[in-house]
Design a protein around this motif. Structure first.
Motif, mmCIF file in Angstrom:
data_model
loop_
_atom_site.group_PDB
_atom_site.id
_atom_site.type_symbol
_atom_site.label_atom_id
_atom_site.label_comp_id
_atom_site.label_asym_id
_atom_site.label_seq_id
_atom_site.Cartn_x
_atom_site.Cartn_y
_atom_site.Cartn_z
ATOM 1 N N ASN A 1 80.605 10.875 84.125
ATOM 2 C CA ASN A 1 81.040 9.954 83.099
ATOM 3 C C ASN A 1 82.555 9.889 83.101
ATOM 4 O OD1 ASN A 1 81.058 8.230 80.980
ATOM 5 N ND2 ASN A 1 80.127 9.636 79.501
ATOM 6 N N PRO B 1 84.590 7.747 80.977
ATOM 7 C CA PRO B 1 84.406 6.751 79.921
ATOM 8 C C PRO B 1 85.478 5.671 79.940
ATOM 9 C CG PRO B 1 84.999 8.897 78.980
ATOM 10 C CD PRO B 1 84.726 9.117 80.434
ATOM 11 N N HIS C 1 89.472 15.421 74.791
ATOM 12 C CA HIS C 1 88.328 15.493 73.878
ATOM 13 C C HIS C 1 88.331 16.764 73.044
ATOM 14 C CE1 HIS C 1 87.116 11.762 75.558
ATOM 15 N NE2 HIS C 1 87.317 12.272 76.759
ATOM 16 N N VAL D 1 89.201 18.498 69.701
ATOM 17 C CA VAL D 1 89.176 17.913 68.361
ATOM 18 C C VAL D 1 90.528 18.087 67.671
ATOM 19 C CG1 VAL D 1 88.088 18.017 66.095
ATOM 20 C CG2 VAL D 1 86.711 18.377 68.161
ATOM 21 N N CYS E 1 83.606 9.393 74.064
ATOM 22 C CA CYS E 1 82.848 10.535 74.576
ATOM 23 C C CYS E 1 81.647 10.843 73.697
ATOM 24 C CB CYS E 1 83.740 11.766 74.674
ATOM 25 S SG CYS E 1 84.102 12.536 73.084
ATOM 26 N N GLY E 2 81.582 10.238 72.516
ATOM 27 C CA GLY E 2 80.502 10.538 71.592
ATOM 28 C C GLY E 2 80.967 11.402 70.429
ATOM 29 N N GLY E 3 82.119 12.033 70.575
ATOM 30 C CA GLY E 3 82.662 12.852 69.500
ATOM 31 C C GLY E 3 83.471 12.022 68.510
ATOM 32 N N ARG E 4 84.172 12.705 67.626
ATOM 33 C CA ARG E 4 85.042 12.044 66.647
ATOM 34 C C ARG E 4 86.363 12.783 66.610
ATOM 35 N NH1 ARG E 4 81.979 8.634 63.132
ATOM 36 N NH2 ARG E 4 83.966 8.170 62.137
#
Lengths: 449, 449
Positions: free
Chosen positions: B165, B167, B241, B243, B253-256
């Protein structure tokens, strides 16, 4: 390099090669060792002789048919002579153990004690007493303790043995190595690194993982292909100070919103107590009367109901407020891990939904910090140890779900979250194991002494 | 192991030993090589002969007096024969370079192009054209390109060459290795890892550092004692990625609240534009007319003022809203790094306080994520590369201050934050350098072909 020096270096290398080859199997013949190492049988026989004389390997008595018809005597690592001492100072306990060269744990002792109250010199003296007792017992059993490693909960300068800062012990720039008095060398290393090595050598047997030591602080040790990753100065793995929320509560490290403030033992217990809206009657006797195990409480105000907070808490007693879930870090109100965590476990087992929710909030924070860790260091698995081990049935799922939410799209596979089987002894075991590794890597150093 | 196999393995090991010894000095005699490696002079002479024949080392013509009176001919690594190809696909550029065995950069080409719009097969075809041109030129110069490494901005499965991936390219499970058509082996690896190696071999010369590749995504490569740390699967270093704020804006990536949403190139440009309250007149000609360099814009709507956003932005044009500082990720409105960042730089140089504040907010987020990284991996220094290199005079201080605030109490020393001198070519240089490393580590593999 002179010929003599070259010969010594080659002999040292070959001794390690042969000892390593013996250690790689249950038992092995000299002929097989020659095949494994590429050395001649004469050289192998001479080296094996030296290793037997030094007590590092032993003939088992068993005889195996040789490949070319000549039977050979089986040799294995000896567990009867050389041994290592593992030591740990943590915030609320001391631990020591003796492991022999065959990696059998021979002796172990753990003592619950609140080390936050005592100066380092006193803590080390108490640890010394505990260690002397097991070393004496080991000697009575015919063992020779050749070295030790001491685990401490904070970054350690590996060269000088100075602990720069163990905030949860209140230690700063403590020259720990110079306080140790043993008749053999004792090095100092970070507890979380050693707990990871304990897991590697005495636990799951996984070769690639991030081991999380949940204590008052939260350390992590990364093992990659069977080797510990230490970083440039040996300070890697400070998971407890990974940022969960950048404007969160201040941390003793100087940062804000560190994981320790959400999921460290103190934070977790405070949140669980607040969630349970503790009435004095609900607190088990041991928890309201910690004098027997906590020198702080013994010398401080006698606890009535819940002990007073040391910091400026105008509400007076946390036991009656019961609403705040702000992380707290006042030592006096907290109890040794065995008791505080045992109380949380008892509430969880009784199905206390509020305590469970508090634990899950801590687990969510742990998952957030671990998602950062996975992105940075890419472990193959995550092993939860320390206080997270007994809590695992209630928190493991939330940690795994948080990781999956945050990592699932980006990575082919999210590392599984598993529980450590070693618990609080992991670091002391890893410490002793590290001495064993050192002997295996350089047996010549031991044979020359 | 048969005697013949053993001999081959020993010869391969000795060839690498001798080649490494040659590479460790400017130049060296056969006698000195024998001393350095512990091999006999006869063996060294034979191995050196093979290495000369294979074009890996060369006699310089200089003669040095021998230690025992006999003069020796100096030998050094040859830069005239063996060479390596470095390649990079990034979100808005392609780069290729040729490096010879003496680590001299012989050829380099960079092409600004928006790769977010094109399918992987087209991107690789374009990269192949660019690479063929430099390989042809290298051959004309007498070089033999023996292998290549391709850098891509995302985690790569090192075994299969599959990009799981990326992204920011919109790539998912792309079997990149199978798309490559070269008359020599080409491996695929993560861009951030290779940029760190580029910094190691062609940049600062530091042996221990975390290199940050600021592009559309933010990768990091950790070098410890001159070696790249890859993690269990080669996916380590995904700093973008980590946090910053767990409830922050969603990330691809799907996170926040990932760092990329605060300090990635898109986020930074969006924030800088919003801060500057851009009027069309304030945008330089190159930035409003990216057709010459961006195939997306060339095939899309002709830009007028600011290009339209693709996502559901009811305000229509970001150029007129100018207030939001929410991170955005619509490809069309963004320009190749060279132009977007150049515009930001021009505003900074003109003293635009609002743009500077936007950059400092990004730098603060970078500092927060790096404080987590330092706690986890303990680098000796932090090297800011990619777009952070030209921005360094405006952001470096804020990154360093944030690290100091969050780490200063815990650590004896906070790692210094320094700027990379390589910029966008770092990854391609590291890619070529990795092929060179491989040849140095196993010259026998090359000599046998």
């Amino acid at each position: 390099m002179t010929q003599a020096l070259r010969h010594d270096a080659m002999r040292a290398r070959n001794l390690a090669l042969v000892l390593g080859a013996v250690g790689a199997r249950e038992s092995v013949t000299r002929a097989a060792l020659a095949e494994m190492t590429g050395l001649t049988k004469t050289t192998v026989s001479k080296l094996v002789g030296d290793l037997i004389e030094g007590g590092l390997v032993v003939e088992t008595g068993a005889v195996r048919d040789g490949e070319r018809g000549r039977p050979g005597v089986e040799i294995r690592i000896s567990g009867q002579h050389v041994a290592a001492l593992g030591l740990e100072v943590n915030v609320d306990y001391l631990a020591v153990c003796v492991v022999d060269l065959a990696r059998t744990v021979r002796l172990r002792r753990t003592q619950a004690v609140d080390n936050r109250a005592a100066p380092p010199v006193d803590v080390i003296a108490r640890l010394g007493d505990l260690a002397s007792a097991v070393v004496d017992e080991a000697v009575e059993n015919g063992l020779r303790v050749v070295g030790g490693v001491l685990a401490v909960p904070g970054p350690v300068d590996m060269t000088s043995g100075v602990v720069h800062n163990a905030p949860n012990l209140g230690w700063r720039d403590v020259p720990l190595a110079s306080l140790l008095r043993f008749p053999f060398p004792v090095r100092v290393e970070n507890e979380a690194n050693l707990a990871a090595l304990g897991e590697l050598w005495f636990g799951s047997g996984l070769p690639d993982f991030l081991h999380v030591s949940g204590e008052i602080g939260i350390g992590a040790g990364l093992v990659v292909r069977g080797r510990l990753f230490r970083g440039a100065h040996g300070f890697a793995g400070e998971l407890g100070h990974v940022v969960v929320s950048p404007d969160g509560p201040p941390c003793r490290c100087g940062g804000r919103g560190c994981l320790e403030q959400y999921a460290g033992q103190d934070a977790l217990l405070t949140a669980a107590r607040a969630a349970a809206s503790i009435r004095p009657a609900a607190v088990p006797p041991a928890a309201v009367s910690p004098a027997a195990v906590s020198p702080v409480a013994a010398h401080g105000n006698p606890p009535a109901g819940m002990p007073r907070r040391r910091d400026a808490d105008t509400s007076g007693e946390t036991g009656t407020s019961g609403k705040t879930d702000e992380p707290s870090s006042s030592p006096e109100m907290l109890l040794p891990a065995q008791q505080g965590v045992a109380w949380v476990l008892s509430r969880l087992k009784e199905g206390d939904a509020d305590v469970r929710a508090a634990c899950e909030r801590a687990a969510w924070a742990l998952g957030v910090a671990l998602s950062s860790a996975v992105n940075l260091v890419d472990p193959d698995a995550i092993v939860l140890g320390g206080i997270y081990a007994p809590l695992f049935p209630w928190i493991g799922h939330m940690v795994a779900d948080t990781l999956k939410d945050r990592l699932g799209q980006m990575r082919g596979a999210v590392p599984p979250v598993v529980v450590s089987r070693l618990g609080a002894e992991a670091a002391a075991l890893g410490a002793a194991g590290q001495v064993i590794e050192q002997v295996m890597a350089d047996p010549a150093a031991l044979l020359h002494t």
